[in-house]
Enzyme design. Structure first.
Site, PDB file in Angstrom:
ATOM      1  N   VAL A 136      -2.534 -41.227  13.335  1.00 18.24           N
ATOM      2  CA  VAL A 136      -2.281 -41.020  14.763  1.00 18.24           C
ATOM      3  C   VAL A 136      -2.206 -42.365  15.481  1.00 18.24           C
ATOM      4  O   VAL A 136      -1.345 -42.574  16.348  1.00 18.24           O
ATOM      5  CB  VAL A 136      -3.356 -40.110  15.387  1.00 18.24           C
ATOM      6  CG1 VAL A 136      -3.106 -39.933  16.892  1.00 18.24           C
ATOM      7  CG2 VAL A 136      -3.369 -38.745  14.704  1.00 18.24           C
ATOM      8  N   ASP A 137      -3.085 -43.296  15.155  1.00 19.31           N
ATOM      9  CA  ASP A 137      -3.017 -44.636  15.745  1.00 19.31           C
ATOM     10  C   ASP A 137      -1.675 -45.298  15.447  1.00 19.31           C
ATOM     11  O   ASP A 137      -1.041 -45.880  16.331  1.00 19.31           O
ATOM     12  CB  ASP A 137      -4.139 -45.517  15.197  1.00 19.31           C
ATOM     13  CG  ASP A 137      -5.414 -45.443  16.018  1.00 19.31           C
ATOM     14  OD1 ASP A 137      -5.345 -45.053  17.192  1.00 19.31           O
ATOM     15  OD2 ASP A 137      -6.479 -45.796  15.481  1.00 19.31           O
ATOM     16  N   ILE A 138      -1.256 -45.251  14.186  1.00 24.69           N
ATOM     17  CA  ILE A 138      -0.004 -45.901  13.800  1.00 24.69           C
ATOM     18  C   ILE A 138       1.172 -45.250  14.512  1.00 24.69           C
ATOM     19  O   ILE A 138       2.061 -45.927  15.053  1.00 24.69           O
ATOM     20  CB  ILE A 138       0.189 -45.855  12.275  1.00 24.69           C
ATOM     21  CG1 ILE A 138      -0.918 -46.652  11.564  1.00 24.69           C
ATOM     22  CG2 ILE A 138       1.569 -46.384  11.886  1.00 24.69           C
ATOM     23  CD1 ILE A 138      -0.941 -48.114  11.909  1.00 24.69           C
TER      24      ILE A 138
END
Length: 391
Positions: free
Chosen positions: A179-181
């Site tokens: 999700v961060d990426i």
């Protein structure tokens, strides 16, 4: 060259951890001047996230491996927003800044006069990017959040993992912060679009990028499966929810991935397995039937594939034009001939750390290699940046 396309763009990076720094590293790789603003004595949290750490040749400094993955090609300065002199320095930098990226909780920077509504008076064309867990408004906007939380909250873990009737059943997160990426990539795309818009209209703007929004969006086909059917997708382990056979199988000496994309490929698979009858079996003749009867198909193929080694099956699959892949360790990934051919492993030379291994940005495939600037030590460019302001 794409690696120089943003060479007239300045970015102030007030973000920490991964989503924001991943975005600003993309901008830096595309040629932008990225100035990473860190808290004095503290810096980006991920400087301490380890082990493993890379130690300088004199043993006095360390980089966490985590920090190196998303902070190359940047400068680092240290400023304390609570100090009037440092706020004034930031505002001076802002007058020549095109993009500001921050990932503080909603409302935090307003306390220091560093919110978008205040700063657009200083820099009307500013593109101000807020990356938060839940967005700038709504009942949960004030909550903190990390990638792991949104993998669960956004639905990804609801269908990732072994099914309830299998050993090891239960939800699983992805092995990397997906999700961060993905948030960093969405933010990058939004910034490039905003720069294009500003070039046409002169207008800046405030981009509100939320990890929860991204987590919901990247459900992709699984989200569509639910919206169309009204049924929550179940956990299917390594199997695909809409395609079969499309999963990991065991050969006599280890695992490999078998990916059959259509009925014609399934006919060829049945032939090389010595079971052409499976292709005309009413349960398996169509992809719909194979998905609905996956347990039976899996058992039949598992009994066949385990009898020969991987080299046998992968050679046969290659000849038949059926997609397959190994399940690699990262050591095997970076030794792979195609990965090496694509030049995915790069190094940045640091005077104190030597050659720092990094992964090439996939956006720059086919571009001539240009030297990478290593991740910065905390605050190492403060004096140089401030001296430019004084000129």
């Amino acid at each position: 060259m794409l690696s120089k396309v943003l060479d007239n763009v300045r970015v102030l990076d007030l973000s920490r951890i991964l989503a924001g720094p991943w975005c600003t590293q993309n901008l830096a790789d595309l040629g932008a001047e990225v100035i990473k603003v860190e808290r004095p004595g503290q810096g980006d949290d991920t400087r301490k996230w380890g082990p493993p750490y890379l130690r300088s040749q004199d043993g006095e400094e360390t980089f966490s491996a985590y920090f190196t993955c998303c902070n190359r090609n940047k400068q680092s300065i240290c400023l304390d927003f609570a100090a009037a002199a440092d706020r004034a320095t930031l505002l001076a930098l802002l007058r020549d800044t095109d993009v500001l990226v921050e990932n503080y909780k909603a409302g935090t920077l307003k306390r220091y006069g560093l919110d978008y509504e205040t700063l657009k008076a200083v820099r009307p064309g500013l593109i101000y990017v807020s990356i938060t867990g839940y967005g700038q408004d709504g009942p949960k906007a004030s909550r903190p959040g990390y990638d792991y939380i949104f993998q669960g909250m956004g639905g990804l873990m609801g269908y990732t993992g072994r099914a309830d009737d299998e050993p090891g059943a239960g939800p699983l997160r992805a092995g990397m912060p997906v999700v961060d990426i993905a948030t960093g990539m969405y933010a990058t795309s939004a910034i490039l679009a905003a720069l294009l818009r500003r070039g046409r209209t002169g207008a800046g703007g405030h981009l509100d990028i939320a990890l929860l929004d991204v987590a919901v969006a990247i459900n992709a086909n699984q989200g569509a499966n639910y919206l169309i059917s009204g049924q929550n997708p179940g956990r299917t382990g390594n199997a695909h929810p809409n395609l079969a056979p499309y999963e990991v199988f065991r050969a006599s000496d280890g695992h490999f991935i078998l990916a059959v994309g259509n009925d014609e490929q399934f006919v060829r698979l049945c032939a090389l397995c010595g079971r052409p009858d499976l292709a005309t079996d009413g349960r398996f003749a169509s992809n719909k039937g194979r998905v609905e009867n996956l347990a039976a198909l899996r058992a039949i193929l598992a009994d066949i594939l385990v009898q020969r080694d991987r080299a046998h099956w992968t050679a046969q699959l290659e000849a038949a034009g059926i997609a397959w892949g190994p399940v690699n360790t990262l050591e095997e990934v970076f030794a792979d001939e195609q990965v090496r051919h694509r030049g995915m492993l790069r190094h940045a030379e640091h005077p104190r750390f030597g050659a720092i291994p990094l992964v090439r940005n996939p956006m720059l495939a086919g571009e001539p290699d240009s030297p990478l600037r290593p991740p910065p030590l905390m605050g190492e460019h403060t004096e140089a940046v401030l001296s430019r302001l004084a000129e």
